[in-house]
Design a protein around this motif. Structure first.
Motif, mmCIF file in Angstrom:
data_model
loop_
_atom_site.group_PDB
_atom_site.id
_atom_site.type_symbol
_atom_site.label_atom_id
_atom_site.label_comp_id
_atom_site.label_asym_id
_atom_site.label_seq_id
_atom_site.Cartn_x
_atom_site.Cartn_y
_atom_site.Cartn_z
ATOM 1 N N SER A 111 55.901 11.534 -27.549
ATOM 2 C CA SER A 111 54.793 12.417 -27.223
ATOM 3 C C SER A 111 55.177 13.877 -27.432
ATOM 4 O O SER A 111 56.359 14.225 -27.449
ATOM 5 N N ILE A 112 54.132 14.693 -27.582
ATOM 6 C CA ILE A 112 54.335 16.127 -27.771
ATOM 7 C C ILE A 112 53.165 16.865 -27.117
ATOM 8 O O ILE A 112 52.032 16.398 -27.157
ATOM 9 N N ALA A 113 53.454 17.995 -26.509
ATOM 10 C CA ALA A 113 52.429 18.865 -25.948
ATOM 11 C C ALA A 113 52.193 20.015 -26.920
ATOM 12 O O ALA A 113 53.139 20.649 -27.389
ATOM 13 N N ILE A 114 50.925 20.258 -27.219
ATOM 14 C CA ILE A 114 50.562 21.343 -28.134
ATOM 15 C C ILE A 114 49.501 22.196 -27.446
ATOM 16 O O ILE A 114 48.434 21.686 -27.071
ATOM 17 N N ILE A 115 49.795 23.473 -27.286
ATOM 18 C CA ILE A 115 48.829 24.385 -26.681
ATOM 19 C C ILE A 115 47.619 24.506 -27.602
ATOM 20 O O ILE A 115 47.766 24.701 -28.810
ATOM 21 N N LYS A 116 46.432 24.341 -27.008
ATOM 22 C CA LYS A 116 45.155 24.410 -27.730
ATOM 23 C C LYS A 116 45.052 23.353 -28.827
ATOM 24 O O LYS A 116 44.441 23.575 -29.882
ATOM 25 N N ALA A 117 45.627 22.185 -28.579
ATOM 26 C CA ALA A 117 45.565 21.087 -29.559
ATOM 27 C C ALA A 117 44.129 20.709 -29.874
ATOM 28 O O ALA A 117 43.823 20.312 -30.999
ATOM 29 N N ASP A 118 43.230 20.856 -28.894
ATOM 30 C CA ASP A 118 41.827 20.502 -29.125
ATOM 31 C C ASP A 118 41.146 21.437 -30.130
ATOM 32 O O ASP A 118 40.099 21.115 -30.659
ATOM 33 N N GLN A 119 41.771 22.554 -30.436
ATOM 34 C CA GLN A 119 41.202 23.483 -31.411
ATOM 35 C C GLN A 119 41.768 23.281 -32.822
ATOM 36 O O GLN A 119 41.216 23.817 -33.783
ATOM 37 N N ILE A 120 42.849 22.504 -32.925
ATOM 38 C CA ILE A 120 43.481 22.367 -34.241
ATOM 39 C C ILE A 120 43.628 20.927 -34.729
ATOM 40 O O ILE A 120 43.915 20.710 -35.902
ATOM 41 N N ILE A 121 43.413 19.953 -33.833
ATOM 42 C CA ILE A 121 43.567 18.548 -34.218
ATOM 43 C C ILE A 121 42.269 17.817 -33.893
ATOM 44 O O ILE A 121 41.862 17.730 -32.722
ATOM 45 N N LEU A 122 41.609 17.301 -34.932
ATOM 46 C CA LEU A 122 40.285 16.707 -34.793
ATOM 47 C C LEU A 122 40.240 15.580 -33.760
ATOM 48 O O LEU A 122 39.318 15.508 -32.943
ATOM 49 N N SER A 123 41.230 14.695 -33.769
ATOM 50 C CA SER A 123 41.203 13.567 -32.829
ATOM 51 C C SER A 123 41.347 14.039 -31.386
ATOM 52 O O SER A 123 40.757 13.454 -30.471
ATOM 53 N N VAL A 124 42.084 15.110 -31.154
ATOM 54 C CA VAL A 124 42.215 15.662 -29.803
ATOM 55 C C VAL A 124 40.902 16.318 -29.403
ATOM 56 O O VAL A 124 40.460 16.197 -28.254
ATOM 57 N N SER A 125 40.246 16.989 -30.341
ATOM 58 C CA SER A 125 38.931 17.584 -30.070
ATOM 59 C C SER A 125 37.935 16.505 -29.655
ATOM 60 O O SER A 125 37.189 16.663 -28.684
ATOM 61 N N ALA A 126 37.914 15.406 -30.393
ATOM 62 C CA ALA A 126 36.997 14.309 -30.090
ATOM 63 C C ALA A 126 37.307 13.708 -28.718
ATOM 64 O O ALA A 126 36.398 13.445 -27.919
ATOM 65 N N ALA A 127 38.576 13.495 -28.433
ATOM 66 C CA ALA A 127 38.963 12.947 -27.127
ATOM 67 C C ALA A 127 38.570 13.891 -26.000
ATOM 68 O O ALA A 127 38.136 13.444 -24.927
ATOM 69 N N SER A 128 38.674 15.176 -26.248
ATOM 70 C CA SER A 128 38.300 16.172 -25.247
ATOM 71 C C SER A 128 36.804 16.097 -24.950
ATOM 72 O O SER A 128 36.387 16.132 -23.785
ATOM 73 N N VAL A 129 35.986 15.980 -25.985
ATOM 74 C CA VAL A 129 34.537 15.868 -25.798
ATOM 75 C C VAL A 129 34.201 14.592 -25.038
ATOM 76 O O VAL A 129 33.409 14.611 -24.086
ATOM 77 N N ILE A 130 34.804 13.481 -25.434
ATOM 78 C CA ILE A 130 34.549 12.206 -24.754
ATOM 79 C C ILE A 130 34.941 12.296 -23.282
ATOM 80 O O ILE A 130 34.198 11.853 -22.400
ATOM 81 N N ALA A 131 36.086 12.884 -22.997
ATOM 82 C CA ALA A 131 36.543 13.012 -21.610
ATOM 83 C C ALA A 131 35.595 13.894 -20.793
ATOM 84 O O ALA A 131 35.286 13.580 -19.628
ATOM 85 N N LYS A 132 35.121 14.974 -21.383
ATOM 86 C CA LYS A 132 34.223 15.878 -20.656
ATOM 87 C C LYS A 132 32.870 15.229 -20.390
ATOM 88 O O LYS A 132 32.298 15.387 -19.311
ATOM 89 N N VAL A 133 32.352 14.481 -21.342
ATOM 90 C CA VAL A 133 31.088 13.772 -21.134
ATOM 91 C C VAL A 133 31.250 12.708 -20.049
ATOM 92 O O VAL A 133 30.407 12.570 -19.158
ATOM 93 N N ALA A 134 32.360 11.976 -20.102
ATOM 94 C CA ALA A 134 32.628 10.956 -19.081
ATOM 95 C C ALA A 134 32.741 11.603 -17.696
ATOM 96 O O ALA A 134 32.190 11.096 -16.716
ATOM 97 N N ARG A 135 33.445 12.727 -17.623
ATOM 98 C CA ARG A 135 33.584 13.439 -16.349
ATOM 99 C C ARG A 135 32.227 13.912 -15.838
ATOM 100 O O ARG A 135 31.894 13.743 -14.666
ATOM 101 N N ASP A 136 31.419 14.500 -16.725
ATOM 102 C CA ASP A 136 30.106 14.992 -16.321
ATOM 103 C C ASP A 136 29.211 13.857 -15.836
ATOM 104 O O ASP A 136 28.499 13.999 -14.837
ATOM 105 N N ASN A 137 29.244 12.725 -16.529
ATOM 106 C CA ASN A 137 28.461 11.564 -16.103
ATOM 107 C C ASN A 137 28.924 11.065 -14.742
ATOM 108 O O ASN A 137 28.108 10.735 -13.873
ATOM 109 N N TYR A 138 30.220 11.005 -14.545
ATOM 110 C CA TYR A 138 30.769 10.563 -13.262
ATOM 111 C C TYR A 138 30.374 11.528 -12.141
ATOM 112 O O TYR A 138 29.972 11.119 -11.060
#
Length: 86
Positions: free
Chosen positions: A42-69
């Motif tokens: 594993s690796i930690a990347i600052i602002k990975a959601d802004q530079i890696i498409l799959s991390v961006s997608a996972a971030s959106v999915i997580a936020k929608v799931a959180r909002d629904n919950y």
């Protein structure tokens, strides 16, 4: 923060239905690699959601799931005024 660390470790232990459940690399969005003491690469990347498409997608999915919950929790416990701006 400790609870988040433990949650991130626990999620890696959930069995995957995929034929090859061991990902080649887990990318964490942020400055801390909470999985460094596990068997997962594993690796930690600052602002990975802004530079890696799959991390961006996972971030959106997580936020929608959180909002629904949180919407469900707010309806279940209206007295706590969850989601209301103060």
């Amino acid at each position: 923060l400790r609870a988040l660390t433990e949650a991130q470790k626990l999620i890696t232990e959930i069995p995957s239905p995929a034929p090859n459940p061991q990902p080649p690399l887990i990318i964490l969005d942020g400055s801390t690699n909470y999985l460094s003491d596990t068997s997962h690469q594993s690796i930690a990347i600052i602002k990975a959601d802004q530079i890696i498409l799959s991390v961006s997608a996972a971030s959106v999915i997580a936020k929608v799931a959180r909002d629904n919950y949180m919407s469900l929790v707010a309806r279940t416990y209206p007295g706590y005024e969850i989601g209301r701006a103060h």
